[in-house]
Design a protein around this motif. Structure first.
Motif, short mmCIF file in Angstrom:
data_model
loop_
_atom_site.label_atom_id
_atom_site.label_comp_id
_atom_site.label_asym_id
_atom_site.label_seq_id
_atom_site.Cartn_x
_atom_site.Cartn_y
_atom_site.Cartn_z
N UNK A 269 15.55 -16.01 10.66
CA UNK A 269 14.63 -15.85 9.46
C UNK A 269 13.29 -14.98 9.91
N UNK A 270 13.12 -14.13 9.56
CA UNK A 270 11.88 -13.50 9.74
C UNK A 270 11.04 -12.99 8.90
N UNK A 271 9.82 -12.67 9.16
CA UNK A 271 8.78 -11.79 8.25
C UNK A 271 8.66 -10.44 9.04
N UNK A 272 9.15 -9.62 8.28
CA UNK A 272 9.03 -8.05 8.86
C UNK A 272 7.87 -7.36 8.20
N UNK A 273 7.09 -6.45 8.84
CA UNK A 273 5.83 -5.92 8.17
C UNK A 273 6.02 -4.35 8.60
N UNK A 274 5.69 -3.66 7.73
CA UNK A 274 5.36 -2.00 8.19
C UNK A 274 3.91 -2.01 8.14
N UNK A 275 3.45 -1.42 9.30
CA UNK A 275 1.86 -1.28 9.39
C UNK A 275 1.96 0.37 9.58
N UNK A 276 0.70 0.78 8.91
CA UNK A 276 0.25 2.00 9.13
C UNK A 276 -0.75 2.37 10.44
N UNK A 277 -1.12 3.40 10.47
CA UNK A 277 -2.00 3.86 11.54
C UNK A 277 -3.29 3.05 11.65
N UNK A 278 -3.86 2.39 10.60
CA UNK A 278 -5.03 1.63 10.63
C UNK A 278 -4.58 0.22 10.53
N UNK A 279 -3.59 -0.24 10.84
CA UNK A 279 -3.01 -1.57 11.12
C UNK A 279 -3.06 -2.35 9.48
N UNK B 214 0.98 -1.20 -0.07
CA UNK B 214 0.06 -0.01 -0.06
C UNK B 214 0.89 1.33 -0.15
N UNK B 215 0.55 2.25 -0.67
CA UNK B 215 1.26 3.53 -0.59
C UNK B 215 1.34 4.32 0.64
N UNK B 216 2.43 4.63 1.26
CA UNK B 216 2.80 5.60 2.47
C UNK B 216 2.61 6.98 2.02
N UNK C 4 -0.92 -3.33 6.27
CA UNK C 4 0.32 -3.67 6.14
C UNK C 4 0.80 -3.01 4.71
N UNK C 5 1.75 -2.10 4.93
CA UNK C 5 2.15 -1.33 3.68
C UNK C 5 3.39 -1.95 3.07
N UNK C 6 4.23 -2.84 3.72
CA UNK C 6 5.61 -3.26 3.26
C UNK C 6 5.64 -4.63 3.87
N UNK C 7 5.97 -5.71 3.21
CA UNK C 7 6.29 -6.95 3.93
C UNK C 7 7.69 -7.44 3.43
N UNK C 8 8.49 -8.03 4.10
CA UNK C 8 9.77 -8.47 3.82
C UNK C 8 10.09 -9.83 4.30
N UNK C 9 10.55 -10.75 3.68
CA UNK C 9 11.34 -11.93 4.21
C UNK C 9 12.57 -11.88 4.31
N UNK C 10 13.09 -11.77 5.31
CA UNK C 10 14.58 -11.53 5.44
C UNK C 10 15.48 -12.32 6.72
N UNK C 11 16.51 -12.07 6.93
CA UNK C 11 17.32 -12.79 7.92
C UNK C 11 18.37 -12.06 8.48
N UNK C 12 18.75 -12.21 9.65
CA UNK C 12 19.69 -11.65 10.35
C UNK C 12 20.68 -12.55 10.95
#
Length: 167
Positions: free
Chosen positions: A136-146, A106-108, A148-156
């Motif tokens: 390994x994790x799933x990282x999500x950026x959420x906006x004020x309405x909950x 979704x657009x920010x 998901x605007x970005x999702x990423x499967x990554x690793x640290x």
């Protein structure tokens, strides 16, 4: 800060050191609170992603987005800052070998308030370098309405407790 599997934890930089062994599949962390401004959207885009729907509010109104939106790369950068400020343990982080997937869902927009949710999917100790492991994790950026605007499967990559003195 450690969460038990299936628990959600509001994360700030932990008061005690965290190492590879402190991560477990099923842990969920939520943190961050960042309000996005029009000025920062335009400033970032002018330097790194100068498309009209990122740099020119008037042109953006005539675009498919109906208004100014942040570059997806800007959103990823804001996520990274919140990860560093609230989640990634300074004493054990060894960087990342990469990401497997990145989606802008979704657009920010100016005025959006963002936060991050990290869900631990898998942990694996290195066989060749046992002083570290991969989370390994799933990282999500959420906006004020909950939403998901970005999702990423990554690793640290993190040092183990017994390998924390070795590099």
């Amino acid at each position: 800060m450690t969460a038990s599997p299936s628990a959600t934890t509001a994360a700030t930089q932990p008061t005690r050191p965290r190492f590879f062994e402190d991560f477990a599949p099923g842990q969920v962390y939520e943190f961050g609170d960042r309000t996005v401004t029009e000025a920062e959207i335009v400033e970032y885009a002018r330097q790194f992603d100068p498309q009209p729907f990122h740099t020119d509010p008037e042109a953006a109104r005539g675009s498919i987005y109906g208004g100014l939106i942040a570059s997806g790369w800007h959103t990823a950068g804001m996520m990274m800052r919140m990860l560093v400020d609230h989640f990634i343990p300074r004493e054990s982080s060894m960087g990342s070998p990469g990401i497997d997937e990145l989606r802008w869902l979704k657009p920010v927009r100016p005025g959006d308030r963002l936060r991050v949710r990290v869900s631990v999917v898998e942990t694996k100790r290195s066989m060749s370098k046992p002083n570290r492991g991969i989370v390994r994790s799933i990282n999500e950026v959420l906006n004020q309405d909950g939403e998901t605007v970005l999702s990423m499967r990554g690793m640290g990559m993190y040092r183990t407790r017994d390998g924390s003195k070795e590099i």
